[in-house]
Design an enzyme around this catalytic site. Structure first.
Site, short mmCIF file in Angstrom:
data_model
loop_
_atom_site.label_atom_id
_atom_site.label_comp_id
_atom_site.label_asym_id
_atom_site.label_seq_id
_atom_site.Cartn_x
_atom_site.Cartn_y
_atom_site.Cartn_z
N ARG A 19 0.86 -1.19 0.00
CA ARG A 19 0.00 0.00 0.00
C ARG A 19 0.90 1.24 0.00
O ARG A 19 1.75 1.38 0.87
CB ARG A 19 -0.91 -0.02 1.24
CG ARG A 19 -1.70 1.25 1.43
CD ARG A 19 -2.70 1.15 2.60
NE ARG A 19 -3.38 2.40 2.75
CZ ARG A 19 -3.17 3.27 3.75
NH1 ARG A 19 -2.34 2.99 4.73
NH2 ARG A 19 -3.82 4.42 3.78
N HIS A 65 -2.44 11.25 0.91
CA HIS A 65 -1.91 10.97 2.26
C HIS A 65 -1.19 12.24 2.72
O HIS A 65 0.01 12.24 2.98
CB HIS A 65 -0.99 9.75 2.22
CG HIS A 65 -0.73 9.11 3.55
ND1 HIS A 65 -0.97 7.79 3.81
CD2 HIS A 65 -0.23 9.61 4.71
CE1 HIS A 65 -0.62 7.49 5.06
NE2 HIS A 65 -0.16 8.61 5.63
N GLU A 73 -7.01 8.82 6.33
CA GLU A 73 -7.22 9.47 7.62
C GLU A 73 -7.67 10.92 7.51
O GLU A 73 -6.94 11.84 7.90
CB GLU A 73 -5.95 9.38 8.48
CG GLU A 73 -5.47 7.95 8.68
CD GLU A 73 -4.25 7.83 9.59
OE1 GLU A 73 -3.70 8.86 9.99
OE2 GLU A 73 -3.86 6.70 9.89
N ASN A 117 -7.40 2.21 10.02
CA ASN A 117 -6.08 2.29 10.64
C ASN A 117 -6.25 2.35 12.14
O ASN A 117 -6.99 3.20 12.65
CB ASN A 117 -5.34 3.56 10.18
CG ASN A 117 -5.07 3.56 8.68
OD1 ASN A 117 -5.28 2.56 8.01
ND2 ASN A 117 -4.59 4.68 8.17
N TYR A 171 -4.22 2.12 16.03
CA TYR A 171 -2.97 2.09 16.79
C TYR A 171 -3.17 1.95 18.29
O TYR A 171 -2.41 1.29 18.96
CB TYR A 171 -2.15 3.37 16.50
CG TYR A 171 -1.58 3.38 15.11
CD1 TYR A 171 -0.33 2.84 14.84
CD2 TYR A 171 -2.31 3.91 14.05
CE1 TYR A 171 0.17 2.82 13.55
CE2 TYR A 171 -1.81 3.89 12.75
CZ TYR A 171 -0.56 3.35 12.51
OH TYR A 171 -0.05 3.31 11.24
N GLU A 189 -3.63 0.03 8.17
CA GLU A 189 -2.43 0.37 8.95
C GLU A 189 -2.59 -0.16 10.36
O GLU A 189 -3.66 -0.02 10.96
CB GLU A 189 -2.21 1.88 9.07
CG GLU A 189 -1.66 2.55 7.86
CD GLU A 189 -1.45 4.06 8.08
OE1 GLU A 189 -1.21 4.49 9.23
OE2 GLU A 189 -1.54 4.79 7.09
O1 IFM Z 1 2.88 7.50 10.08
C1 IFM Z 1 1.50 7.58 10.24
C2 IFM Z 1 0.81 7.44 8.91
O2 IFM Z 1 1.23 8.37 8.00
C3 IFM Z 1 -0.68 7.61 9.09
N1 IFM Z 1 -1.18 6.77 10.12
C4 IFM Z 1 -0.49 6.75 11.38
C5 IFM Z 1 0.99 6.53 11.17
C6 IFM Z 1 1.72 6.54 12.53
O3 IFM Z 1 1.52 7.75 13.18
#
Ligand code: IFM
Length: 447
Positions: A83, A126, A171, A297, A299, A355
């Site tokens: 990706r 992006h 995002e 995405n 985290y 992600e």
């Molecule tokens: O590095 C970023 C990415 O560009 C977008 N999503 C989160 C990642 C980590 O912060």
């Protein structure tokens, strides 16, 4: 140290795609080559105090020159898919005409990725908006949505042949809210009204581009990528429960609800009307057209207490938990909960985890990077995805963030998310223990 999934997991069957992800500004470098125009991130990096270490994207991972070697790296990791994102300022000039030099870079890259048998996921935006569009108001200017449609038209006409999946945006929360409401990202503006209006124009741009992409790329799937953190209340107190609701509403629902149902969260009308953007007739129908997939995405999670001024404020988890090097709580259970909750709330299209990954304080010692925390993080989150699938969420693939260490926005090069270590002095790439573990998991799949 290995990553394991239950042997019967459908993620280990051939239909489920495993990949790695990157983004143009974070890896390409070569910001002044082949007629590339400046982007808002070039400007932001050049503004004192905005990016840690005054780092910038001028060289980054020099992927613009090292792309062939990087494709070998992708192959070496044994993944099915890659990706990447296209840099708008590289491929289109100020008059909206094609910049063939920039397009050639992507043409050769995509051709080679396909020749190597990889499934190719491309994101159109992006975060590297051409600076000349920001000079006219950027995402606060409704016209930018129409310029995005033109850009999407150009890119999909030129490159559709080698792309399996198109995402309009990565995002929107970060592009709009971090960029225009909180001032942490480019272009660095900060007003609540700005963030929400920018978000609306981004979602509008997504909707305007959809039919154009479908026309130019009928064989590809088209969707959008959202980022979400699961929100928790700091306590059982009603005011903290309310804070949690507002956090989820403003960070998550504000983006998914218009896409899925054609309206912004109605609670804002009474509680925080200044967070509602100006909408023109027809906008919400454009925004809520069907998509082929939703990228997610994930985290971390957040904990929220009531704040009279801001509605909510982040507080640390009262329980002892583990954090990554960027200070984000490791909470795989939150990932499963988020996916299951969204699946109950909305009629979702097929999803990809586009992600997921961890920033770790990696060091190269005797040629090896033993990033055990990242291995554990990946294992936890892959199992969280497995759990969500078991509970009925239609998830078709998973991309680790990231292929390699890269420019981490306002954190500059201080945070490393890669499965591959990058020595920024020599541009040498070394696969970390996590990269080896990811490959071993993928190799363990039945053919
Ligand atoms: O590095 C970023 C990415 O560009 C977008 N999503 C989160 C990642 C980590 O912060």
């Amino acid at each position: 140290m290995s990553i394991t999934l239950p042997t019967q997991s459908t993620m280990l069957t051939s239909d489920f795609i495993f990949g790695v992800a990157t983004a143009s500004f974070q890896i390409e470098g070569a910001t002044q080559i082949d007629n590339r125009l400046p982007s808002i991130w070039d400007t932001f990096c050049a503004t004192p105090g905005k990016v840690k270490g005054a780092d910038n994207g001028d060289i980054a991972c020099d992927h613009y020159h090292l792309w062939e070697q990087d494709i070998h790296l992708i192959k070496d990791l044994g993944v099915d898919a890659y990706r990447l994102s296209i840099a708008w300022p590289r491929v289109m000039d100020k008059n909206g005409e094609a910049n063939q030099a920039g397009l050639n870079f992507y043409r050769q890259l995509l051709k080679k990725l396909k020749a190597e048998g990889l499934t190719v996921f491309v994101t159109l935006y992006h975060w590297d908006l051409p600076q000349h569009l920001e000079d006219k108001g950027g995402w606060l200017n409704r016209e930018t949505a129409y310029r995005f449609k033109d850009y999407a038209d150009l890119v999909t006409q030129e490159l559709a042949e080698w792309v399996d999946s198109w995402a309009t945006f990565n995002e929107p929360f970060c592009a709009a809210i971090l960029g225009y409401e909180l001032g942490i990202h480019a272009p660095g503006l900060s007003k609540p009204e700005y963030g929400r209006q920018a978000a609306h124009h981004i979602l509008l741009a997504h909707g305007l581009a959809l039919p154009v992409i479908r026309k130019n790329a009928p064989a590809s799937q088209v969707g959008i990528v959202l980022n979400m953190n699961r929100s928790y209340a700091a306590s059982e107190k009603a005011e903290d429960q309310f804070a949690c609701l507002m956090r989820d509403t403003l960070d998550n629902q504000f983006f998914i609800e218009p896409l899925m149902t054609g309206q912004y969260p109605q609670i804002l009308k009474t509680v925080a009307p200044h967070y509602l953007p100006m909408i023109l007739p027809g906008d919400m129908d454009i925004i809520s057209q069907p998509i082929d997939f939703l990228g997610m995405n994930f985290y971390t999670c957040n904990h929220n207490a009531y704040d009279a001024d801001q509605l909510f404020k982040s507080v640390p988890n009262a329980a002892p938990v583990e954090y990554t090097d960027i200070g984000w709580e490791i909470a795989p259970h939150a990932f499963t909960e988020l996916l299951i909750t969204l699946n109950k709330q909305y009629s979702l299209p097929p999803m990809y985890i586009t992600e997921n990954g961890a920033a770790c304080a990696d060091h190269i010692i005797d040629g090896e990077i033993n990033d055990d925390q990242r291995v554990r993080y990946l294992e936890g989150h892959l199992n969280a995805v497995h759990q969500a699938i078991e509970e009925g969420v239609d998830i078709r693939g998973y991309f680790a963030w990231s292929l390699m260490d890269n420019f981490e926005w306002a954190e500059g090069y201080s945070k490393r998310f890669g499965l591959t270590y990058v020595d920024y002095q020599t541009q040498e790439r070394t696969i970390k223990r996590s990269g080896h573990a990811y490959r071993a998991l993928l190799n363990s799949r039945k053919p």
